[in-house]
Design an enzyme around this catalytic site. Structure first.
Site, PDB file in Angstrom:
ATOM      1  N   SER A 224      44.899  31.761  26.443  1.00  0.00           N
ATOM      2  CA  SER A 224      44.534  32.746  27.615  1.00  0.00           C
ATOM      3  C   SER A 224      42.975  32.845  27.610  1.00  0.00           C
ATOM      4  O   SER A 224      42.079  31.917  27.208  1.00  0.00           O
ATOM      5  CB  SER A 224      45.438  34.060  27.374  1.00  0.00           C
ATOM      6  OG  SER A 224      45.255  34.768  28.039  1.00  0.00           O
ATOM      7  N   ASN A 225      42.640  33.916  27.998  1.00  0.00           N
ATOM      8  CA  ASN A 225      41.048  34.144  28.227  1.00  0.00           C
ATOM      9  C   ASN A 225      40.974  35.713  27.901  1.00  0.00           C
ATOM     10  O   ASN A 225      41.913  36.591  27.708  1.00  0.00           O
ATOM     11  CB  ASN A 225      40.558  33.692  29.381  1.00  0.00           C
ATOM     12  CG  ASN A 225      41.095  34.341  30.685  1.00  0.00           C
ATOM     13  OD1 ASN A 225      41.193  35.588  30.813  1.00  0.00           O
ATOM     14  ND2 ASN A 225      41.782  33.745  31.595  1.00  0.00           N
ATOM     15  N   ARG A 226      39.725  36.218  28.007  1.00  0.00           N
ATOM     16  CA  ARG A 226      39.206  37.517  27.424  1.00  0.00           C
ATOM     17  C   ARG A 226      39.360  38.660  28.427  1.00  0.00           C
ATOM     18  O   ARG A 226      39.012  39.754  28.477  1.00  0.00           O
ATOM     19  CB  ARG A 226      37.714  37.472  27.050  1.00  0.00           C
ATOM     20  CG  ARG A 226      37.579  36.771  25.705  1.00  0.00           C
ATOM     21  CD  ARG A 226      36.335  36.893  25.325  1.00  0.00           C
ATOM     22  NE  ARG A 226      35.859  35.875  24.372  1.00  0.00           N
ATOM     23  CZ  ARG A 226      36.095  36.320  23.057  1.00  0.00           C
ATOM     24  NH1 ARG A 226      36.665  37.380  22.544  1.00  0.00           N
ATOM     25  NH2 ARG A 226      35.725  35.392  21.963  1.00  0.00           N
ATOM     26  N   SER A 227      40.084  38.278  29.834  1.00  0.00           N
ATOM     27  CA  SER A 227      40.049  39.340  30.988  1.00  0.00           C
ATOM     28  C   SER A 227      40.762  40.369  30.587  1.00  0.00           C
ATOM     29  O   SER A 227      41.916  40.198  30.051  1.00  0.00           O
ATOM     30  CB  SER A 227      40.714  38.474  32.184  1.00  0.00           C
ATOM     31  OG  SER A 227      40.942  39.293  33.202  1.00  0.00           O
ATOM     32  N   ALA A 291      42.104  36.402  36.247  1.00  0.00           N
ATOM     33  CA  ALA A 291      41.318  34.970  35.653  1.00  0.00           C
ATOM     34  C   ALA A 291      42.384  34.214  35.089  1.00  0.00           C
ATOM     35  O   ALA A 291      42.755  34.244  33.903  1.00  0.00           O
ATOM     36  CB  ALA A 291      40.588  35.405  34.416  1.00  0.00           C
TER      37      ALA A 291
END
Ligand code: CTP
Length: 415
Positions: A224-227, A291
């Site tokens: 995943s990502n930091r959004s 994102a």
């Protein structure tokens, strides 16, 4: 009261746009939920509104005038007829930009529905031309009673906004059906929408995406990502406040879902793509603030990958580009806004995405800049359209950035 964005930034609190220089009349009737009205008075005041509190006689049994006076910094009104205050109901009714009654008891709504004016608050309701919001709170059986139902229907017919009570635990010894007063932040959002009426996005269907997506590696791990979803949630909230019918398609959010929007929760980029594809044809604005993960593991392990069997490398496959693959499904005239989160050559990369993804506007920000990008409450963006020069906006609260973007969407829709 803070009036400018820079003053708000200095004060460390960020009133949402419509509250500055607005006067709200907050009526408090006699229900146990009136302890929450003190919090609401605080939120309204913090948001920049001048709050005139009117307490009914039974309201005073639950919470004192001094509490509201201290929270609002203004006198509290209680009597319809008192020496020196004979015309208070007219003056207060005229001065109010919105009237909110929270909690509104069954008895108060019955009196309001009958057009009675036998106390200050009911007289104000008759004398005002401002929009009215009633926030019921009562025992669940009282809410379910047909008399209450009839009164609520009538009050809605004459143009008042009457919120549905929440379901959940009521006061000691009571039931747990609908009857609870909605929480103050939720009421605050409704007051915001009322103040903006008729909003410049009134009745417009707006589709917003927010947050990250997750791509499973095995049953317990994901990419995943930091959004956090803050920017998309701020956009959904602001669009709803400005009158839009909002659908928010979101991955797992790090913030509360917005009030007013229909929320479609998804996990993977493919699920987000399908949801956008489904809702885009009926939408007139799409804002892709999400994102989505750009890669997924090529193979998803059916069982937890044991430490002892950890692969040397994870083979990745690209996910679909949602904008590119769905933009053709938009109805003619639909405005499509994308974001570009970059770490270098911000404007050039953003400009490239504007062209290649067929967007009307792109909002560029620099992930490496302090106070901008993932997880924080603020953002510094540059808005690039198909014509005109890029507009670099100052560092602002994400809620202000949301309004600035929507201002440009409204302009584009008009042209
Ligand atoms: N976006 C999308 N589908 C994806 C990834 C991104 O529709 N799979 C959207 C984002 O919501 C955003 C815009 O495309 O509105 C740009 O996203 P960004 O992550 O900046 O760019 P990418 O297209 O992913 O390109 P790159 O990662 O190479 O910068």
């Amino acid at each position: 009261m803070w009036t400018t964005r820079s003053q708000r930034a200095l004060a460390g609190s960020n009133p949402v746009r419509p509250f500055a220089q607005r006067r709200i009349l907050l009526g408090v009737t006699g229900g146990i939920a009136s302890y929450k009205s003190a919090h609401l008075a605080r939120l309204l005041t913090q948001a920049g509104a001048e709050v005139d509190v009117v307490l009914t006689r039974s309201g005073q049994e639950f919470v004192g005038a001094v509490t509201f006076e201290a929270l609002t910094g203004r006198p509290v009104h209680t009597a319809l007829i008192a020496a020196g205050h004979a015309l208070d109901h007219i003056k207060l009714a005229r001065a109010a930009h919105a009237v909110v009654v929270a909690p509104a008891t069954a008895d108060f709504m019955a009196r309001a529905a009958a057009g009675q004016a036998d106390d200050l608050l009911s007289a104000v309701l008759l004398a005002t031309t401002a929009p009215v919001l009633l926030v019921p709170a009562m025992n669940d059986r009282m809410w379910a009673h047909p008399q209450t139902g009839r009164n609520v229907s009538h009050l809605r017919e004459i143009g008042y906004t009457v919120l549905d009570p929440d379901t959940g635990e009521l006061a000691v010894g009571e039931g747990s059906g609908p009857g609870r007063m909605p929480e103050p932040p939720n009421i605050l959002a409704h007051v915001g929408r009322l103040l903006e009426r008729p909003g410049d996005l009134s009745g417009v269907r707006v589709l917003v995406t927010a947050g990250p997506t997750r791509e499973a590696v095995d049953p317990v791990r994901f990419l995943s990502n930091r959004s956090s979803g803050k920017m998309g949630v701020a956009l959904a909230e602001a669009a709803w406040r400005r009158g839009a019918d909002v659908t928010l398609v979101c991955g797992p959010l790090g913030v509360d879902a917005p009030v007013g929007a229909t929320v479609v929760s998804v996990e993977t980029t493919e699920e987000m793509r399908l949801a956008v594809e489904r809702h885009l044809p009926e939408s007139r604005v799409l804002v892709m603030a999400a994102a989505p993960a750009d890669f997924r593991p090529d193979v998803v392990a059916g069982q937890k990958i044991k430490k002892s069997q950890a692969p040397d490398a994870l083979a990745l496959a690209p996910t679909a580009d949602i904008l590119r693959s769905t933009v053709a499904a938009r109805a003619p005239g639909t405005i499509v806004v994308g974001f570009a989160l970059e770490t270098d050559d911000v404007l050039a990369h953003a400009q490239g995405k504007l062209e290649s993804k067929g967007l009307d506007l792109i909002v560029a920000n620099d992930a490496t800049e302090a106070g901008a990008g993932f997880g924080v409450d603020t953002n510094r963006v540059t808005v690039i359209g198909r014509t005109g020069a890029p507009e670099a906006l100052p560092l602002m609260d994400k809620r202000d950035v949301a309004d600035a973007i929507l201002d440009r969407v409204v302009k584009l829709r008009g042209s």
